[in-house]
Design an enzyme around this catalytic site. Structure first.
Site, mmCIF file in Angstrom:
data_model
loop_
_atom_site.group_PDB
_atom_site.id
_atom_site.type_symbol
_atom_site.label_atom_id
_atom_site.label_comp_id
_atom_site.label_asym_id
_atom_site.label_seq_id
_atom_site.Cartn_x
_atom_site.Cartn_y
_atom_site.Cartn_z
ATOM 1 N N ARG A 26 35.816 -53.120 -1.176
ATOM 2 C CA ARG A 26 36.912 -53.148 -2.152
ATOM 3 C C ARG A 26 38.261 -53.297 -1.434
ATOM 4 N NH1 ARG A 26 41.691 -50.721 -3.229
ATOM 5 N NH2 ARG A 26 40.795 -48.696 -2.647
ATOM 6 N N ASP A 27 38.682 -52.275 -0.728
ATOM 7 C CA ASP A 27 39.995 -52.288 -0.070
ATOM 8 C C ASP A 27 40.038 -53.349 1.027
ATOM 9 O OD1 ASP A 27 42.530 -51.539 0.690
ATOM 10 O OD2 ASP A 27 41.949 -49.631 1.581
ATOM 11 N N HIS A 218 42.926 -41.227 4.422
ATOM 12 C CA HIS A 218 42.798 -42.691 4.414
ATOM 13 C C HIS A 218 43.915 -43.242 5.307
ATOM 14 C CE1 HIS A 218 41.729 -46.465 2.037
ATOM 15 N NE2 HIS A 218 42.799 -46.842 2.703
ATOM 16 N N HIS A 220 45.682 -45.927 8.029
ATOM 17 C CA HIS A 220 45.750 -47.332 8.446
ATOM 18 C C HIS A 220 46.141 -47.376 9.918
ATOM 19 C CE1 HIS A 220 45.660 -49.890 4.630
ATOM 20 N NE2 HIS A 220 45.182 -48.710 4.316
ATOM 21 N N CYS A 251 47.517 -54.193 4.743
ATOM 22 C CA CYS A 251 48.493 -53.890 3.699
ATOM 23 C C CYS A 251 49.494 -55.038 3.643
ATOM 24 C CB CYS A 251 49.214 -52.589 4.016
ATOM 25 S SG CYS A 251 50.552 -52.252 2.854
ATOM 26 N N ASN A 260 42.967 -51.103 7.681
ATOM 27 C CA ASN A 260 42.274 -49.834 7.615
ATOM 28 C C ASN A 260 41.674 -49.429 8.960
ATOM 29 O OD1 ASN A 260 42.206 -49.059 4.682
ATOM 30 N ND2 ASN A 260 41.452 -51.162 4.534
#
Lengths: 312, 312
Positions: A26-27, A218, A220, A251, A260
């Protein structure tokens, strides 16, 4: 891999087990320009589950106009029947929830912001307005027996506002718990956190009555800090860590290809610390190399690069 | 850079100040195939000093046949007169020491191995034979009032032997101290360490009578572990950290483009922790971007990439 490496040396104060919340499908994929075929996505998720990942965020039920890459959610989910993993999906609003529930989804996530600037940029709402939007989504999901995760983005810094006060994170976290979220994931969306800051945010959340058992982190890797921040979070009692296979994802607000935390880099550290994850690093790396082939560029994960030379 | 980021949040148990031992000009450049002009090397070192790095390993007095990139040591050193930094140089043997002393060098380093396999591969000697070779070098340097650093490579794993027993690291460290080394740098040459392992090695060294005040750590980022290992070492009392501007350098024995811990990624973390280094991150990043232009490829440092888009 070299036999016997990493050498396993546990460290006092760290957990025996960590649950990895895999966000690659997903991300990781959502900002990919070229649409990945739904069959490849299904195979990716199946391979991740076979590598031992027990929670895999599968897709998003956001309006297809906003994230064309994930417009195939209705086709993808039925292809995942029989996959032995929890398969949460992102849901932006009540319409998205209806679509997810119609497919029998058992876990959802909502995506909130700690800062006004990002709430405006990403949701076109104030922070309070976005929480109001989530309220009926969370309530309906809970009534249907569906587990709800709340993402908090920009917990450590924001491209428009700079440093984010820890009290602001605690306030939004408390509100999301009060709405009925089961788990909260603290996002360092632009990757600027450092270990002391991680500790300060977790301490502030504890003081605001947010139990650490309900938190995930979470991070990055925009500034190379994701793994040391994860280590700091583990020392503060966090037991759920988000990561993306092969380091997929980035991002759009950071001037960097890196996104990530790579699941492989995380698993290398946890394996060395003797912390159980259930993940087989060799199978996971092979999956990321296979996916890198589909995307046409090498994985940014250091561990993937070290273990598998990629000719891309 | 975004104003106010990273947010400064100190953490208990960490030092107020860390000395960075910059290895970019020597360790970073030594494996570059295309020879960098000596004027560029001198300018690189001058810029690093201007960015606030107080210790910069400048070059090596190894035989030019083995490291052609650093064959210009005799030309380089006089060009560095007036540079406001300590400028140690690597010295492999007595002949190298003579050359260095003739140029007025005040600090040297010898490069030892903890494992027999790497001693054989790198020095064509057993570990004991290499220590015997270093003995007169260290003694002569000390008599001349020259400071001596001892590198220990393969402290955490070896491509041929796998895991390296911590007692073996302690034995070689003790021997190098006994020879007269002022400082020891513990190298994770293939980047396989994890934080508990770092703690175990430092604890074993303490038990063997090696004071932590005389230790530095030298981590490679092959598996993305360098910064979290550095954090672990700081918690165990280490106050000197080796790093390479822009992440320059790589180990020829690892199948990876990534090499040394990038100084910028380290400074980002230390800045966030409120730990003084004296380094200006903006000037340092500009220096690495400038050097990347000379080398014709972007810096692998996450921080450099995030702060300065590089069109290479």
């Amino acid at each position: 891999m070299i036999d016997g490496l990493p050498m396993v040396v546990p460290e006092p104060g760290l957990p025996d087990r960590v649950r990895i919340h895999e966000v690659g499908p997903r991300d990781g994929l959502q900002n990919e320009k070229a649409v990945v075929p739904v069959e490849v996505k299904a195979e990716f998720i199946r391979r991740l589950a076979d590598a031992g990942l027990a929670t895999i965020e599968a897709t998003s039920f956001v309006h297809p106009k906003w994230v064309p890459q994930l417009a195939d959610a209705e086709r993808l989910m039925p292809m995942l029947d029989g996959v032995a993993a929890r398969l949460p999906v992102l849901v932006p609003n009540e319409r998205g929830l209806e679509r997810a529930l119609a497919l029998g989804v058992r876990e959802i996530a909502v995506f909130g912001s700690v800062t006004e600037s990002f709430a405006k940029a990403n949701l076109n709402r104030t922070v309070d307005e976005s929480l109001e939007m989530f309220a009926p989504v969370v309530a309906t999901a809970r009534e249907a027996g569906v587990t709800v995760r709340g993402y908090l983005s920009m917990c450590f810094g924001d491209p428009w506002e700079g440093a984010v006060p820890v009290g602001q994170v605690a306030r939004v976290a408390r509100r999301l718990l009060d709405l009925g979220c089961d788990e909260l994931s603290l996002g360092d969306t632009i990757g600027v956190a450092t270990p002391g800051h991680v500790g300060a945010v977790l301490t502030a959340l504890g003081a605001a009555g947010v139990p650490v058992e309900r938190l995930a982190v979470h991070f990055h890797d925009t500034y190379g800090q994701a793994l040391s921040n994860t280590l700091a979070a583990l020392r503060h009692g966090v037991r759920v860590v988000d990561a993306s296979a092969g380091g997929l994802g980035g991002c759009p607000y950071a001037k960097s290809a890196t996104g990530n935390l790579a699941t492989e880099d995380l698993v290398w550290m946890l394996d060395g610390l003797g912390i159980e994850t259930g993940v087989d690093l060799g199978r996971l790396t092979a999956t990321s190399v296979w996916m890198a082939g589909h995307l046409g560029r090498p994985s940014p994960s250091r561990t993937v690069r070290a273990l598998s030379p990629q000719e891309l």
